[in-house]
Design an enzyme around this catalytic site. Structure first.
Site, PDB file in Angstrom:
ATOM      1  CG  PHE A 195      -0.305   0.391   2.514  1.00  0.00           C
ATOM      2  CD1 PHE A 195      -0.393   1.692   2.991  1.00  0.00           C
ATOM      3  CD2 PHE A 195       0.386  -0.545   3.271  1.00  0.00           C
ATOM      4  CE1 PHE A 195       0.196   2.050   4.203  1.00  0.00           C
ATOM      5  CE2 PHE A 195       0.970  -0.195   4.482  1.00  0.00           C
ATOM      6  CZ  PHE A 195       0.874   1.107   4.948  1.00  0.00           C
ATOM      7  CB  SER A 203       6.171  -2.192  -2.133  1.00  0.00           C
ATOM      8  OG  SER A 203       6.820  -1.169  -1.414  1.00  0.00           O
ATOM      9  CB  ILE A 261       8.511  -4.503   1.184  1.00  0.00           C
ATOM     10  CG1 ILE A 261       9.592  -4.948   0.204  1.00  0.00           C
ATOM     11  CG2 ILE A 261       7.133  -4.946   0.705  1.00  0.00           C
ATOM     12  CD1 ILE A 261       9.719  -6.450   0.071  1.00  0.00           C
ATOM     13  CE  LYS A 262       3.269   3.366   3.328  1.00  0.00           C
ATOM     14  NZ  LYS A 262       3.827   3.551   4.671  1.00  0.00           N
ATOM     15  CB  SER A 263       4.038  -5.628   3.338  1.00  0.00           C
ATOM     16  OG  SER A 263       4.069  -5.777   4.742  1.00  0.00           O
TER      17      SER A 263
END
Length: 287
Positions: free
Chosen positions: A33, A56, A150-152
Site C-alpha cells: 500500500f 514494493s 517494502i510497504k506491505s
C-alpha cells in the site's frame, strides 16, 4: 465529504465498499500500500509514491494489474471526484481472492483499491508542544526476513509497538532494529538535531524510505542545515537538542519527551518548527 472508494473498477461510498473475505490481503496481509497527501487539489509527489508502490509489489512477487500511468490517472480522477481540497489517499494492492491456503497461485488476479478521505493524527497543540514517546520492546522486522522498505499490508509489529505506547500513556513509540539501533516510529521516520546538525537513519539500516523524509532532507539542505544519514542509538536521541518525526499523515512533528527524558527544552524545537513551516510552504505552493 464522504470518502471516495474505488475497488477494481467500481466507485463506492464507505458503507457500500466491500472486499471478499477470501482476499489474501485480508487473510494473510498479502499485499502492499501507499499513503499519499493531496494539498490544494494537487497530489503530492505522486510519481515517487507510485514508484515505491510498484517496487514494493515487485519485492513480494506481486504484479499490479494496471500500468503505472493508468494508476496515476486513476488517482487523479478519484481526487477530482472526491471534491476535497486537502485529502489523504490510500492505495492498496492485494494478492486478490483465493482460497484458505497460502498458495498465491490460487489468487486469480490482484485487487486494486483507491480510497480518498481525510486524516488527522494529532491536534495542533501536540504539534506545538511535541509528542511524548517511549522506546518499544518490539523491534522492526529483520531486513532479510521482510525488508522494511517494502510497504506491505502486514503492519503487525508496528501495531504491537503502538499498543505498547498506548498502554504506557504516551503519544508515540520509537522502534529499534534487531541490532539495537534506532530505526523509526510506528509509522514515521525519525530525525535528531544536535548543534544544528540534522541526522537521520540511512535507508540501508532497514527503514522505510519515506517520501516526506526525503522532502524534509532536501528542504533542510536548501535551508543550509548540515544533514547526515547515519546510524543512531538511543543515547543520540536522549542527548539531542531536538527529535522530530516525518510522515505522509503526520507531516513534521516534534518529540518533547522520550523514555521519561525531556528532549532539549521539552517542547518542539526551533529547527523542527522551521522545517515544518518550510514543508508546509513547499507543499502549499505545489512545487
Amino acid at each position: 465529504m464522504p470518502p471516495i472508494v474505488w475497488i477494481d473498477g467500481t466507485y463506492s461510498d464507505r458503507a457500500d465498499a466491500k472486499v471478499s473475505v477470501f482476499d489474501h490481503g485480508l487473510l494473510y496481509g498479502d499485499g502492499v500500500f501507499e499513503g499519499i497527501r493531496v494539498y490544494n487539489r494537487r497530489v503530492f509527489r505522486l510519481g515517487q509514491h507510485l514508484d515505491r508502490l510498484y517496487a514494493s509489489a515487485k519485492g513480494i512477487w506481486l504484479e499490479i494489474p494496471m500500468a503505472k500511468q493508468a494508476m496515476h490517472r486513476l488517482v487523479e480522477e478519484a481526487v477530482g471526484k472526491s471534491g476535497l481540497e486537502d485529502a489523504y489517499i490510500r492505495l492498496v494492492v492485494t494478492r486478490g481472492v483465493g482460497d484458505l491456503g497460502l498458495d498465491p497461485r490460487k489468487c486469480a488476479k490482484p485487487s486494486v483499491i483507491c480510497i480518498v478521505d481525510t486524516i488527522q493524527l494529532w491536534s495542533p497543540e501536540r504539534y506545538e508542544k511535541g509528542l511524548t514517546a517511549l522506546t518499544a520492546a518490539t523491534p522492526i522486522s529483520h531486513r532479510e526476513s521482510l525488508s522494511p522498505r517494502i510497504k506491505s499490508l502486514n503492519y503487525l509489529s508496528h501495531i504491537l509497538a503502538k499498543v505498547e505506547g498506548i498502554a504506557a500513556g504516551v503519544d508515540e513509540v520509537i522502534m529499534l532494529d534487531p541490532q539495537g539501533y534506532v530505526a523509526e516510529a510506528s509509522g514515521m521516520n525519525l530525525f535528531a538535531v544536535t548543534r544544528g546538525l540534522v541526522r537521520t537513519p540511512p535507508p540501508y539500516s532497514g527503514i522505510l524510505r519515506g517520501v516526506t523524509r526525503d522532502t524534509v532532507i532536501e528542504l533542510a539542505r536548501e535551508a543550509g542545515y548540515a544533514t547526515e544519514e547515519l546510524p543512531l542509538n538511543r543515547y543520540d536521541l536522549y542527548t539531542a537538542d531536538e527529535v522530530f518525526l516525518t510522515g505522509t499523515a503526520a507531516e513534521v512533528v516534534g518529540i518533547s519527551k522520550l523514555d521519561g527524558r525531556s528532549i532539549g527544552s521539552g517542547v518542539a524545537g526551533p529547527v523542527t518548527k522551521d522545517l515544518a513551516a518550510r514543508f508546509r510552504a513547499y507543499v502549499t505552493r505545489g512545487d
